[in-house]
Enzyme design. Structure first.
Site, PDB file in Angstrom:
ATOM      1  N   ARG A  96      56.933  22.570 -10.382  1.00  0.00           N
ATOM      2  CA  ARG A  96      58.106  21.708 -10.605  1.00  0.00           C
ATOM      3  C   ARG A  96      58.342  21.454 -12.091  1.00  0.00           C
ATOM      4  O   ARG A  96      59.458  21.261 -12.536  1.00  0.00           O
ATOM      5  CB  ARG A  96      57.890  20.367  -9.888  1.00  0.00           C
ATOM      6  CG  ARG A  96      58.537  20.349  -8.526  1.00  0.00           C
ATOM      7  CD  ARG A  96      58.575  18.985  -7.979  1.00  0.00           C
ATOM      8  NE  ARG A  96      57.316  18.281  -8.252  1.00  0.00           N
ATOM      9  CZ  ARG A  96      56.960  17.135  -7.698  1.00  0.00           C
ATOM     10  NH1 ARG A  96      57.766  16.553  -6.858  1.00  0.00           N
ATOM     11  NH2 ARG A  96      55.812  16.553  -7.977  1.00  0.00           N
ATOM     12  N   ASP A 128      61.634  23.711  -6.222  1.00  0.00           N
ATOM     13  CA  ASP A 128      61.256  22.565  -5.415  1.00  0.00           C
ATOM     14  C   ASP A 128      60.751  23.120  -4.084  1.00  0.00           C
ATOM     15  O   ASP A 128      61.536  23.687  -3.309  1.00  0.00           O
ATOM     16  CB  ASP A 128      62.502  21.688  -5.237  1.00  0.00           C
ATOM     17  CG  ASP A 128      62.260  20.558  -4.248  1.00  0.00           C
ATOM     18  OD1 ASP A 128      61.120  20.436  -3.755  1.00  0.00           O
ATOM     19  OD2 ASP A 128      63.217  19.819  -3.962  1.00  0.00           O
ATOM     20  N   VAL A 129      59.475  22.948  -3.832  1.00  0.00           N
ATOM     21  CA  VAL A 129      58.917  23.597  -2.626  1.00  0.00           C
ATOM     22  C   VAL A 129      59.458  22.980  -1.335  1.00  0.00           C
ATOM     23  O   VAL A 129      59.291  23.534  -0.255  1.00  0.00           O
ATOM     24  CB  VAL A 129      57.368  23.576  -2.607  1.00  0.00           C
ATOM     25  CG1 VAL A 129      56.804  24.401  -3.734  1.00  0.00           C
ATOM     26  CG2 VAL A 129      56.824  22.160  -2.631  1.00  0.00           C
ATOM     27  N   LYS A 150      40.476  25.457  -0.187  1.00  0.00           N
ATOM     28  CA  LYS A 150      39.940  24.318   0.535  1.00  0.00           C
ATOM     29  C   LYS A 150      40.512  23.028  -0.054  1.00  0.00           C
ATOM     30  O   LYS A 150      40.938  23.076  -1.206  1.00  0.00           O
ATOM     31  CB  LYS A 150      38.422  24.319   0.503  1.00  0.00           C
ATOM     32  CG  LYS A 150      37.826  23.960  -0.851  1.00  0.00           C
ATOM     33  CD  LYS A 150      36.363  23.739  -0.750  1.00  0.00           C
ATOM     34  CE  LYS A 150      35.981  22.310  -0.528  1.00  0.00           C
ATOM     35  NZ  LYS A 150      35.964  21.498  -1.734  1.00  0.00           N
ATOM     36  N   ASP A 189      36.513  30.126   0.066  1.00  0.00           N
ATOM     37  CA  ASP A 189      35.409  29.233  -0.248  1.00  0.00           C
ATOM     38  C   ASP A 189      34.789  29.868  -1.493  1.00  0.00           C
ATOM     39  O   ASP A 189      34.143  30.914  -1.393  1.00  0.00           O
ATOM     40  CB  ASP A 189      34.390  29.200   0.896  1.00  0.00           C
ATOM     41  CG  ASP A 189      33.264  28.234   0.588  1.00  0.00           C
ATOM     42  OD1 ASP A 189      32.753  28.265  -0.552  1.00  0.00           O
ATOM     43  OD2 ASP A 189      32.878  27.450   1.466  1.00  0.00           O
ATOM     44  N   HIS A 190      35.001  29.262  -2.653  1.00  0.00           N
ATOM     45  CA  HIS A 190      34.668  29.995  -3.883  1.00  0.00           C
ATOM     46  C   HIS A 190      33.171  30.275  -4.009  1.00  0.00           C
ATOM     47  O   HIS A 190      32.772  31.161  -4.749  1.00  0.00           O
ATOM     48  CB  HIS A 190      35.218  29.280  -5.124  1.00  0.00           C
ATOM     49  CG  HIS A 190      34.440  28.084  -5.563  1.00  0.00           C
ATOM     50  ND1 HIS A 190      34.606  26.842  -5.010  1.00  0.00           N
ATOM     51  CD2 HIS A 190      33.486  27.936  -6.514  1.00  0.00           C
ATOM     52  CE1 HIS A 190      33.784  25.991  -5.608  1.00  0.00           C
ATOM     53  NE2 HIS A 190      33.101  26.612  -6.525  1.00  0.00           N
ATOM     54  N   LYS A 227      30.402  33.918  -5.578  1.00  0.00           N
ATOM     55  CA  LYS A 227      29.353  33.882  -6.606  1.00  0.00           C
ATOM     56  C   LYS A 227      28.394  35.059  -6.397  1.00  0.00           C
ATOM     57  O   LYS A 227      27.978  35.326  -5.265  1.00  0.00           O
ATOM     58  CB  LYS A 227      28.584  32.551  -6.531  1.00  0.00           C
ATOM     59  CG  LYS A 227      29.447  31.328  -6.920  1.00  0.00           C
ATOM     60  CD  LYS A 227      28.639  30.044  -6.818  1.00  0.00           C
ATOM     61  CE  LYS A 227      29.508  28.798  -6.916  1.00  0.00           C
ATOM     62  NZ  LYS A 227      29.899  28.401  -8.249  1.00  0.00           N
ATOM     63  N   ASP A 235      33.622  17.503   1.362  1.00  0.00           N
ATOM     64  CA  ASP A 235      33.907  18.261   0.142  1.00  0.00           C
ATOM     65  C   ASP A 235      32.921  19.411  -0.075  1.00  0.00           C
ATOM     66  O   ASP A 235      33.294  20.464  -0.592  1.00  0.00           O
ATOM     67  CB  ASP A 235      33.853  17.290  -1.058  1.00  0.00           C
ATOM     68  CG  ASP A 235      34.254  17.954  -2.365  1.00  0.00           C
ATOM     69  OD1 ASP A 235      35.298  18.637  -2.375  1.00  0.00           O
ATOM     70  OD2 ASP A 235      33.541  17.780  -3.378  1.00  0.00           O
ATOM     71  N   HIS A 291      30.902  24.780   1.470  1.00  0.00           N
ATOM     72  CA  HIS A 291      29.975  25.550   0.623  1.00  0.00           C
ATOM     73  C   HIS A 291      28.555  25.577   1.201  1.00  0.00           C
ATOM     74  O   HIS A 291      27.919  26.622   1.268  1.00  0.00           O
ATOM     75  CB  HIS A 291      29.917  24.960  -0.785  1.00  0.00           C
ATOM     76  CG  HIS A 291      31.266  24.806  -1.428  1.00  0.00           C
ATOM     77  ND1 HIS A 291      32.273  25.712  -1.259  1.00  0.00           N
ATOM     78  CD2 HIS A 291      31.784  23.840  -2.239  1.00  0.00           C
ATOM     79  CE1 HIS A 291      33.339  25.332  -1.945  1.00  0.00           C
ATOM     80  NE2 HIS A 291      33.069  24.196  -2.544  1.00  0.00           N
ATOM     81  N   LYS A 332      27.133  13.873  -6.240  1.00  0.00           N
ATOM     82  CA  LYS A 332      27.699  13.775  -7.587  1.00  0.00           C
ATOM     83  C   LYS A 332      26.827  12.837  -8.408  1.00  0.00           C
ATOM     84  O   LYS A 332      26.154  11.960  -7.864  1.00  0.00           O
ATOM     85  CB  LYS A 332      29.110  13.175  -7.515  1.00  0.00           C
ATOM     86  CG  LYS A 332      30.061  13.988  -6.650  1.00  0.00           C
ATOM     87  CD  LYS A 332      31.033  14.752  -7.498  1.00  0.00           C
ATOM     88  CE  LYS A 332      32.011  15.563  -6.692  1.00  0.00           C
ATOM     89  NZ  LYS A 332      32.227  16.901  -7.202  1.00  0.00           N
ATOM     90  N   LYS A 382      22.668  19.558 -12.801  1.00  0.00           N
ATOM     91  CA  LYS A 382      23.492  20.482 -12.022  1.00  0.00           C
ATOM     92  C   LYS A 382      22.607  21.634 -11.581  1.00  0.00           C
ATOM     93  O   LYS A 382      22.026  22.346 -12.411  1.00  0.00           O
ATOM     94  CB  LYS A 382      24.655  21.034 -12.853  1.00  0.00           C
ATOM     95  CG  LYS A 382      25.448  22.088 -12.083  1.00  0.00           C
ATOM     96  CD  LYS A 382      26.866  22.204 -12.529  1.00  0.00           C
ATOM     97  CE  LYS A 382      27.595  23.315 -11.775  1.00  0.00           C
ATOM     98  NZ  LYS A 382      28.218  22.903 -10.538  1.00  0.00           N
TER      99      LYS A 382
HETATM  100  C1  BG6 Z   1      34.549  22.121  -5.095  1.00  0.00           C
HETATM  101  C2  BG6 Z   1      34.451  20.647  -4.821  1.00  0.00           C
HETATM  102  O1  BG6 Z   1      34.882  22.827  -3.934  1.00  0.00           O
HETATM  103  O2  BG6 Z   1      33.279  22.574  -5.563  1.00  0.00           O
HETATM  104  C3  BG6 Z   1      34.050  19.898  -6.067  1.00  0.00           C
HETATM  105  O3  BG6 Z   1      35.724  20.181  -4.370  1.00  0.00           O
HETATM  106  C4  BG6 Z   1      32.763  20.461  -6.612  1.00  0.00           C
HETATM  107  O4  BG6 Z   1      33.909  18.503  -5.800  1.00  0.00           O
HETATM  108  C5  BG6 Z   1      32.867  21.971  -6.763  1.00  0.00           C
HETATM  109  O5  BG6 Z   1      32.523  19.859  -7.868  1.00  0.00           O
HETATM  110  C6  BG6 Z   1      31.529  22.564  -7.133  1.00  0.00           C
HETATM  111  O6  BG6 Z   1      31.700  23.904  -7.466  1.00  0.00           O
HETATM  112  P1  BG6 Z   1      30.661  24.657  -8.404  1.00  0.00           P
HETATM  113  O7  BG6 Z   1      31.096  26.073  -8.378  1.00  0.00           O
HETATM  114  O8  BG6 Z   1      30.762  24.008  -9.750  1.00  0.00           O
HETATM  115  O9  BG6 Z   1      29.327  24.416  -7.782  1.00  0.00           O
END
Ligand code: BG6
Length: 509
Positions: A50, A93-94, A156, A185-186, A190, A243, A248, A348, A353
């Protein structure tokens, strides 16, 4: 010159083109594919949004993203100039039916330019509530009936619960054929996640012992130090279970627990994963507290910075019951895994990490060494570090050199960086290439998504029906609430928390 086959001509429409995901992930991924000569010979990318942008300004916005977030920064020998010629912006405008004609016009125009009909890919990089609206307006366009070339990619969260996921599947499959729908699902993109299948099924060594006879339990940890990152609106309605666990973590669990596929056909692999999801024991609402723990972070300190508690974050209800941490003990009721617990946790604002999978083998059945030899004797363990460390470690016992017999655990290590360097493609590169190639192996099928919802729904419902009384119950820089420790300690086990870069064997026995 490339020595590999590139995908056919492709036209990508990115809904939410001016948004965060496109700037941070999608455009950097497409640019890296271009640098590595994986993009089709003929392609064009249309960002849709937009916000008013000229093509020039839009390209500048994407280049900013590349400079900040890509594994390769900036122009790379004039490549950006070459790449960015293939990017344009469409303000629309979707919600307006008439605007969709603009898309059909662009397809026609590009078809003429390319001299062939390209893949047409619609990427939904928008707020979840817009997906049904956009899909139902795209559906009637003629191009969408081309089941070979037209695809829709959905990010997602896929639904908010089982019911909404089912409705969304119903809507999408009424407009598109299942083979046209790519649910991302990313995590599946990986490298370290894809390698789980290679580890398990390309080696004769592991599979014979990959079962209840030799494995004591399995743990999956996906810990994050970040908080909400301006996503309060979304997260407040989601929470850690929705989430991270529903998607994941269950995907990781499927990769570890699935049976051997007979081929690498997309449906064959997805069938095997659905079998795992269907076999996961579904808890009754009244027993959920025995198997699942939720948490929420308080105010505190993390890496030298004062950070607000969840309830004090922007756009969050000051009495919010939303979980920012979830730990669950799952069981898979089948021949391979009966009675082997799978402990998973995610949260979180945790200490570090780190996403790791640990496969804890049973103790050796007999120990013939003198007792003093074995003060640090531990069972075998396979650790798969998904990120940010990327390695696989097999722990076994060794004799410490010297005149006495002293045994201690040592690691056999495969480290990605040492072996292959550290220029791995990012998850989105792999996934976008797969979409252009029409390979759905790493994407979720509708039944898989619903099967995953069926696993988490009883837990979600139990939590929603009883407000948490102890929130906030963990501080930043910790490993989550005490109850999560108790969940596993009750079984005489403990969470395996590997410190950064696995320093020191003794530190994490
Ligand atoms: C996302 C979540 O799908 O994955 C986020 O919505 C999360 O909350 C993220 O931080 C984590 O992805 P990665 O690749 O950094 O582990």
């Amino acid at each position: 010159m490339t020595n590999h086959k590139c995908p056919p001509a492709s036209l990508l429409f990115i809904f939410g083109g001016s948004g965060d995901l496109n700037q941070r992930k999608l455009s950097p991924a497409l640019y890296n594919l271009f640098i590595d000569s994986w993009m089709p010979e003929k392609f064009h990318i249309v960002g849709i949004g937009r916000t008013p942008y000229t093509d020039e300004k839009f390209r500048g916005h994407l280049l900013d993203g590349i400079q900040q977030f890509s594994r390769r920064k900036g122009d790379q020998n004039g490549k950006w100039q070459e790449f960015s010629k293939n990017i344009s912006y469409l303000q629309m405008d979707v919600g307006n039916d008439a605007d969709y004609q603009k898309i059909a016009d662009i397809v026609k125009q590009k078809e003429q330019e390319f001299g062939e009909h390209p893949n047409v890919i619609f990427y939904m990089s928008v707020a979840p509530h817009l997906v049904p609206q956009i899909a139902s307006k795209l559906g009637p366009l003629n191009i969408c009936h081309d089941t070979k070339c037209t695809r829709i990619v959905v990010e997602k969260p896929f639904g908010h619960d089982l019911k909404s996921a089912h409705e969304l599947n119903g809507l999408l499959t009424s407009m598109f054929d299942e083979t046209q729908i790519y649910r991302i699902d990313h995590y599946l993109g990986k490298e370290t996640v894809q390698n789980i299948l290679a580890l398990r099924f390309a080696n004769a060594l592991f599979e014979p012992i990959w079962n209840r006879n030799y494995i004591d339990h399995i743990q999956i940890t996906a810990a994050e130090t970040v908080g909400l990152e301006n996503r309060g609106d979304y997260y407040e309605r989601s929470g850690a279970l929705r989430d991270m666990v529903q998607n994941h973590i269950l995907q990781l669990l499927c990769m570890v627990a699935m049976e051997a596929p007979v081929s690498f056909d997309a449906n064959e692999i997805r069938n095997k994963k659905v079998d795992v999801l269907n076999a996961i024991r579904k808890y009754g609402k009244e027993e959920v507290h025995k198997y699942a723990v939720r948490g929420q972070y308080s105010d505190g300190w993390l890496q030298g910075k004062k950070v607000p508690g969840y309830r004090n974050e922007d756009k969050i209800n000051p009495a919010s019951p939303t979980d920012t941490f979830a730990a669950v003990k799952f069981y898979i009721d089948n021949w391979r895994w009966q009675d082997v617990p799978f402990y998973v946790r995610t949260g979180k604002r945790l200490h570090e990490k780190s996403t790791i999978i640990t496969v804890q083998f049973k103790q050796a059945p007999n120990f013939a060494f003198p007792p003093e030899a074995a003060l640090t004797w531990r069972p075998n363990r396979l650790t798969i570090s998904i990120q940010p460390e990327m390695d696989i470690r097999l722990r076994f016992q060794a004799k410490r050199p010297g005149q006495t017999v002293t045994l201690n655990p040592v690691d056999m290590i495969f480290n990605y960086k040492d072996t292959y360097g550290d220029d791995d493609p990012e998850a989105y590169e792999t996934l976008l290439l797969d979409v252009m190639e029409g390979n759905a192996t790493l994407f979720m099928r509708s039944d898989q998504v619903e099967a995953a919802w069926k696993v988490v729904m009883p837990i979600q419902e139990a939590w929603e029906s009883r407000a948490p009384v102890d929130f906030p119950n963990y501080s930043p820089d910790s490993w989550g609430p005490e109850d999560a420790e108790a969940l596993i300690a009750r079984d005489g086990r403990n969470w395996i928390t590997l410190p950064i870069a696995h320093q020191g064997v003794q530190a994490h026995l």
